[in-house]
Motif scaffolding. Structure first.
Motif, PDB file in Angstrom:
ATOM      1  N   PRO A  45      34.175  38.535  45.973  1.00 39.02           N
ATOM      2  CA  PRO A  45      33.876  37.511  44.964  1.00 39.02           C
ATOM      3  C   PRO A  45      32.389  37.195  44.859  1.00 39.02           C
ATOM      4  O   PRO A  45      31.929  36.712  43.828  1.00 39.02           O
ATOM      5  CB  PRO A  45      34.666  36.293  45.457  1.00 39.02           C
ATOM      6  CG  PRO A  45      35.770  36.869  46.294  1.00 39.02           C
ATOM      7  CD  PRO A  45      35.174  38.073  46.962  1.00 39.02           C
ATOM      8  N   HIS A 103      37.933  39.284  50.162  1.00 41.56           N
ATOM      9  CA  HIS A 103      38.618  38.330  49.287  1.00 41.56           C
ATOM     10  C   HIS A 103      39.424  37.307  50.089  1.00 41.56           C
ATOM     11  O   HIS A 103      39.470  36.129  49.709  1.00 41.56           O
ATOM     12  CB  HIS A 103      39.523  39.080  48.312  1.00 41.56           C
ATOM     13  CG  HIS A 103      38.801  39.656  47.139  1.00 41.56           C
ATOM     14  ND1 HIS A 103      38.828  39.083  45.879  1.00 41.56           N
ATOM     15  CD2 HIS A 103      38.004  40.744  47.024  1.00 41.56           C
ATOM     16  CE1 HIS A 103      38.090  39.789  45.046  1.00 41.56           C
ATOM     17  NE2 HIS A 103      37.581  40.824  45.720  1.00 41.56           N
ATOM     18  N   ARG A 147      42.305  41.273  44.704  1.00 41.15           N
ATOM     19  CA  ARG A 147      42.559  39.990  44.043  1.00 41.15           C
ATOM     20  C   ARG A 147      44.037  39.631  44.070  1.00 41.15           C
ATOM     21  O   ARG A 147      44.408  38.485  44.354  1.00 41.15           O
ATOM     22  CB  ARG A 147      42.045  40.021  42.605  1.00 41.15           C
ATOM     23  CG  ARG A 147      40.531  40.017  42.499  1.00 41.15           C
ATOM     24  CD  ARG A 147      40.034  39.748  41.088  1.00 41.15           C
ATOM     25  NE  ARG A 147      40.329  40.856  40.192  1.00 41.15           N
ATOM     26  CZ  ARG A 147      41.250  40.829  39.248  1.00 41.15           C
ATOM     27  NH1 ARG A 147      42.000  39.753  39.082  1.00 41.15           N
ATOM     28  NH2 ARG A 147      41.444  41.874  38.470  1.00 41.15           N
TER      29      ARG A 147
END
Length: 429
Positions: A63, A21, A386
């Motif tokens: 992602p 991420h 995240r």
């Protein structure tokens, strides 16, 4: 010394997910550790070992699409629901790492200490550098709990289930396995299958087993016991749907819930490998253990009577779980460890997984006391990645703006992110 924005310690599911991420956000990071080592060590001990979680609930997170556990298993003709082997999960994690985080450095972090507004990090290969922020993602490594009653026994006579290097090494030996959770039950089964003579010592009055989940549940089952990445039931479903909600619950209630959630029990596929296959002693407590002529003498107290009995075996294996204790993170300098506020023995974290030491973050099982039982399992990796990547990239962007004489709005705020519903596309557990 060189400097980096983020140093990630640990290359398991949480560390790899965060690195993926951060890379997507174009934030420089370095990640240290041997990819999936904890899991590979468990698999290499031998025997049929399986994850207790569903395949769809055991994903590493990036992602980019196409990197779930099912994405790896399906084209290879492997299980995509349950049970999934730990050896297969290890290979999936390495495949994920090779495609998403190929820059992992397989060296150990020996020391982390504060230096000015950053941290100086010493590696096992002699390198020293400075990181603006550090994320500890070491999973369960270093947190194996062995009951104090066994502490005086030498390591060749008493070991935690995670410390077993080979079940075949116990062939022909008498072994007492202590516990009633998945690891204890699995160890007992594997010992028997390897030709050892295991006996299971259980404090509770019975062994709990969970039932096999149907691939086509009825409407009532879907309503009453919905399936989620954390398991079955309404609580599990709520925890996976709102992964950040538990952080807002008062600490006293949250820690009690974490301690009580998911009692010790075994998976359905273990039951026929344990019941009727080996002696199971229920309602028994080990009150003393000592070495006698190279063997172990256990003093046992049974709930059914007031007396004590003696059991002599060649080895003891403790399936006694894990205890998250900041004091065990010896690669963090002592004065830095002392500065970390605790919830029990675990680090106390804010909504961005940051400890009381500014710039030091914890993800994975170390965050469970602050965020709930979801984060004891792989399923919490997506939310953690995240939130932490959003927080770190936002602060890095703000700092860069000040350095160049202007202010740039952050791309993501961990606080606003927590206030809206979260999409967990492929839940991990």
């Amino acid at each position: 010394m060189s400097r980096v924005a983020v140093a990630i310690i640990g290359a398991g599911p949480y560390g790899l997910s965060l690195a993926a991420h951060l890379s997507a956000r174009k934030l420089e990071s370095r990640i240290f550790g041997h990819p999936m080592r904890f899991w590979s060590d468990i698999a290499e001990a031998g025997g049929e070992r399986y994850l207790k979680s569903f395949c769809f609930g055991t994903n590493l997170s990036t992602p980019a699409p196409g990197y779930s556990f099912a994405d790896y298993n399906e084209p290879r003709g492997l299980e995509t629901f349950e049970p999934c082997s730990i050896a297969n999960f290890t290979e999936y994690g390495r495949w994920f790492q090779q495609h998403n985080v190929p820059w992992v450095e397989p060296v150990e972090v020996e020391n982390v200490d504060r230096q000015g507004d950053g941290f100086v990090i010493s590696l096992s290969d002699g390198e020293r550098f400075v990181a603006d922020r550090v994320v500890v993602a070491t999973g369960l490594s270093g947190f194996a709990y062995v009951p104090p009653v066994l502490a005086s026994l030498p390591p060749d006579l008493a070991v935690h289930t995670s410390g077993v290097k080979s079940f075949a090494a116990f062939t022909g030996r008498d072994v007492a396995v202590i516990g009633a959770g998945q690891s204890a039950l699995e160890a007992a089964a594997l010992l028997g299958e390897a030709g050892a003579r295991p006996q299971l010592l259980v404090r509770e009055s019975s062994v709990r087993w969970h039932d096999r989940s149907s691939l086509e549940p009825s409407l009532w089952e879907r309503l009453r016991w919905p399936i989620s990445g954390l398991g079955r039931g309404l609580k599990a479903k709520a925890l996976t749907q709102f992964p950040g909600a538990m952080h807002r619950v008062p600490a006293k209630w949250r820690t009690q819930f974490v301690n009580d959630h998911l009692p010790a029990e075994g998976a359905w596929w273990l039951r026929p490998r344990v019941e009727t296959r080996l002696p199971i002693h229920l309602g028994v407590a080990v009150v003393n253990a000592r070495e006698v002529s190279g063997r172990v003498a256990l003093e046992l107290r049974f709930a059914s009577d007031a007396g004590e009995r003696r059991l002599v075996v060649d080895h003891v294996i403790a399936g006694s779980g894990y205890d998250i204790d900041v004091a065990n993170l010896t690669f963090i300098s002592e004065h830095l460890r002392c500065a970390i506020q605790r919830l029990g023995r675990a680090p106390k974290l804010n909504a961005s997984f940051e400890a009381s030491v500014s710039g030091l973050h914890f993800v994975g099982p170390s965050s469970a006391m602050s965020f709930g039982p979801l984060f004891r399992f792989v399923i919490g990796a997506e939310y953690s990645a995240r939130v932490v990547s959003g927080c770190l990239s936002a602060r890095a962007g703000l700092l860069a703006g000040h350095q160049w004489g202007y202010w740039r709005p952050a791309r993501a705020s961990p606080h606003s992110d927590l206030q809206r519903p979260h999409r967990i596309a492929t839940l991990v557990g």
